[in-house]
Motif scaffolding. Structure first.
Motif, PDB file in Angstrom:
ATOM      1  N   ARG A 110       0.702  -1.098   0.028  1.00 53.73           N
ATOM      2  CA  ARG A 110      -0.047  -0.063   0.062  1.00 53.73           C
ATOM      3  C   ARG A 110       0.906   1.240   0.053  1.00 53.73           C
ATOM      4  O   ARG A 110       1.672   1.346   0.839  1.00 53.73           O
ATOM      5  CB  ARG A 110      -0.845   0.133   1.135  1.00 53.73           C
ATOM      6  N   LYS A 112       2.789   2.191  -2.649  1.00 56.21           N
ATOM      7  CA  LYS A 112       3.835   1.926  -3.694  1.00 56.21           C
ATOM      8  C   LYS A 112       3.359   1.873  -4.909  1.00 56.21           C
ATOM      9  O   LYS A 112       2.214   1.345  -5.085  1.00 56.21           O
ATOM     10  CB  LYS A 112       4.443   0.536  -3.276  1.00 56.21           C
ATOM     11  N   ILE A 113       3.965   2.484  -5.734  1.00 54.49           N
ATOM     12  CA  ILE A 113       3.256   2.316  -7.214  1.00 54.49           C
ATOM     13  C   ILE A 113       3.805   1.102  -7.944  1.00 54.49           C
ATOM     14  O   ILE A 113       5.024   0.995  -7.872  1.00 54.49           O
ATOM     15  CB  ILE A 113       3.831   3.569  -7.880  1.00 54.49           C
ATOM     16  N   ASP A 118       8.368   3.465  -3.670  1.00 55.62           N
ATOM     17  CA  ASP A 118       7.522   4.150  -2.664  1.00 55.62           C
ATOM     18  C   ASP A 118       7.668   5.799  -2.643  1.00 55.62           C
ATOM     19  O   ASP A 118       8.496   6.189  -3.672  1.00 55.62           O
ATOM     20  CB  ASP A 118       8.096   3.546  -1.274  1.00 55.62           C
ATOM     21  N   LEU A 158      -0.067   6.069 -11.723  1.00 59.12           N
ATOM     22  CA  LEU A 158      -1.169   7.007 -10.936  1.00 59.12           C
ATOM     23  C   LEU A 158      -2.304   7.449 -11.505  1.00 59.12           C
ATOM     24  O   LEU A 158      -3.351   7.322 -10.871  1.00 59.12           O
ATOM     25  CB  LEU A 158      -0.335   8.131 -10.451  1.00 59.12           C
ATOM     26  N   ASP A 161      -5.230   4.958 -11.668  1.00 59.84           N
ATOM     27  CA  ASP A 161      -5.664   4.732 -10.510  1.00 59.84           C
ATOM     28  C   ASP A 161      -6.520   5.779 -10.114  1.00 59.84           C
ATOM     29  O   ASP A 161      -7.665   5.589  -9.523  1.00 59.84           O
ATOM     30  CB  ASP A 161      -4.711   4.366  -9.366  1.00 59.84           C
ATOM     31  N   SER A 181      -6.450   6.217  -2.864  1.00 55.50           N
ATOM     32  CA  SER A 181      -5.722   6.209  -4.334  1.00 55.50           C
ATOM     33  C   SER A 181      -4.446   6.171  -4.036  1.00 55.50           C
ATOM     34  O   SER A 181      -3.797   6.501  -3.050  1.00 55.50           O
ATOM     35  CB  SER A 181      -6.088   7.547  -5.270  1.00 55.50           C
ATOM     36  N   LEU A 182      -3.492   5.574  -4.989  1.00 57.97           N
ATOM     37  CA  LEU A 182      -1.986   5.506  -4.921  1.00 57.97           C
ATOM     38  C   LEU A 182      -1.238   7.005  -4.802  1.00 57.97           C
ATOM     39  O   LEU A 182      -0.379   7.038  -3.991  1.00 57.97           O
ATOM     40  CB  LEU A 182      -1.495   4.795  -6.081  1.00 57.97           C
TER      41      LEU A 182
END
Length: 442
Positions: A110, A112-113, A118, A158, A161, A181-182
């Motif tokens: 969570r 992390k893309i 991170d 990103l 998402d 959301s990321l």
């Protein structure tokens, strides 16, 4: 649709594909390693994109491809891994974890893309973009080129998402989905400062924009006596570099716009009472950008030259100028009352009065005033129609002929107030455009 393809029973395909990378060992030559990685990328492409009834790519595959893009020093592998990641993102959207991911791994990833980078790494990547103009043309230095592609891909993830989550918030007031959301996970991370991230995005955008203008000449390196293969490699990189820089600059702008949209949605959620103390507070990205522009007026031109979203651009310029417009009511023949400086027409009216104009240019100079008005006018004429979601409503209160007339009056007043400066070239271009538009509407 690709998203409806079979997602189960892909263990055999994954095992065979990943086995190509498992042959890697340090005793092998660099060329053999590169060949294995290229074979792996081709195997993934064939197995999940080309083959009918293809299986979904697993998380291990994503991470392996991402790692190649992140660390490899081969131009072929960098380009191939980047292109494959983009194609996988399109074919298997929305982005999701593969079937090989456990619940504990999902929790660990969570924020992390792509489960591979991170908040700290992402911020460092953005910081590095500002150094591209100094590093990109160094011979045999692929790192800035690779990092720009890496950044483009991550922004793409990103966006994929964030956009549907923000739409869900707009339509259904679903703040929980948006806060998870990321993008928001990155921005609320304690490992970075939001203000610092916005500033670095702003700086990168200005530096890359300047580099794009400087890239108009031939960037191919001079004769170095190197091999024919190396010379071809240099030429390919030099030809690709300006376009990669341009797309990276656009990706930075896209990231800034998403942050601004997230700020706006969070403000709405705050007003409606949907947020909690855990959501925290932060200075909106727009305010941070305006403060940076006020602090260093030398970056006004590169920023507004690169920023190509008309409504937001015009709104930023209006907010910027409002700080320097005298607070007293200004009456002119056209206003018949106090000037509304929250619209473009109102701002122009402030420049039709000699005393008001003199007060403004004492604070920001005639050159800066001309630059801002010219860019604001350019943004105004690029705004879509009133039926569009990005209309002139709320930021311009006059018709096009009135705005053109007020532009001419404003620049005339600037010229009369500061006779030593006169009208600068970009100001003359704006005036010429205004005159042409007036003649067409007469």
């Amino acid at each position: 649709m690709a998203t409806k393809r079979r997602r189960g029973g892909d263990g055999g395909m994954e095992e065979n594909t990943m086995a190509i990378l498992d042959t890697y060992c340090f005793s092998k030559s660099t060329q053999h390693i590169a060949d294995d990685r290229l074979s792996f990328l081709e195997a993934v492409r064939s197995g999940v994109l080309v083959t009918e009834n293809a299986s979904a790519p697993t998380n291990k595959m994503y991470k392996a491809i991402f790692q190649i893009l992140k660390v490899d020093n081969s131009l072929d592998l960098i380009m191939s891994s980047y292109q494959l990641l983009i194609e996988l993102e399109k074919a298997w959207s929305p982005f999701s974890f593969g079937t090989d991911v456990t619940s504990s791994e999902k929790h660990e990833d969570r924020g992390k893309i792509s489960g591979s980078i991170d908040a700290t790494e992402f911020h460092l990547l953005i910081e590095g973009l500002s150094k591209v103009p100094n590093e990109a043309t160094e011979i045999l230095n692929l790192e800035p080129f690779r990092n720009m592609l890496l950044f483009q891909y991550l922004v793409n993830v990103l966006e994929g998402d964030f956009v549907p989550r923000n739409l869900a918030f707009t339509e259904n007031s679903d703040w929980v989905a948006l806060k998870e959301s990321l993008l928001n996970m990155i921005l609320v991370s304690r490992k970075i400062t939001y203000k610092g991230l916005v500033k670095d995005c702003f700086s990168a955008m200005c530096e890359l924009s300047q580099f794009i203008r400087d890239c108009s000449h031939d960037m191919r390196p001079a004769e170095t006596g190197s091999t024919e293969i190396t010379e071809k490699w240099h030429t390919a990189l030099a030809i690709a570099l300006p376009e990669v820089v341009k797309r990276t600059c656009a990706a930075v702008q896209k990231l800034l716009l998403m942050m601004i949209e997230l700020d706006s949605s969070k403000k709405t959620a705050d007003l409606e009472g949907w947020t909690t103390r855990a959501d925290g507070t932060r200075t909106p990205a727009t305010e941070i950008i305006l403060d940076e522009l006020a602090y260093d007026k030398n970056i006004l031109f590169p920023f507004f030259q690169a920023f190509d979203k008309p409504k937001l651009k015009l709104d930023m310029i209006i907010q910027y100028l409002k700080k320097y417009i005298p607070k007293t009511s200004v009456r002119t023949r056209r206003s018949n009352g106090s000037t509304n400086d929250s619209t473009f027409g109102g701002v122009l009216n402030c420049f039709s009065n000699g005393n008001s104009t003199k007060s403004i240019i004492k604070k920001i100079s005639s050159e800066v005033a001309q630059l801002l008005l010219a860019h604001a006018f350019q943004a105004y004429i690029l705004l879509p129609s009133e039926h569009s979601t990005e209309s002139k409503e709320g930021i311009a209160d006059n018709s096009l002929p009135n705005i053109c007339n007020d532009m001419i009056s404003a620049f005339t007043c600037l010229k009369n107030t500061d006779k030593h400066t006169g009208i600068l070239p970009f100001g003359k271009e704006a005036l010429f455009t205004a005159a042409i538009m007036l003649s067409r509407n007469s």
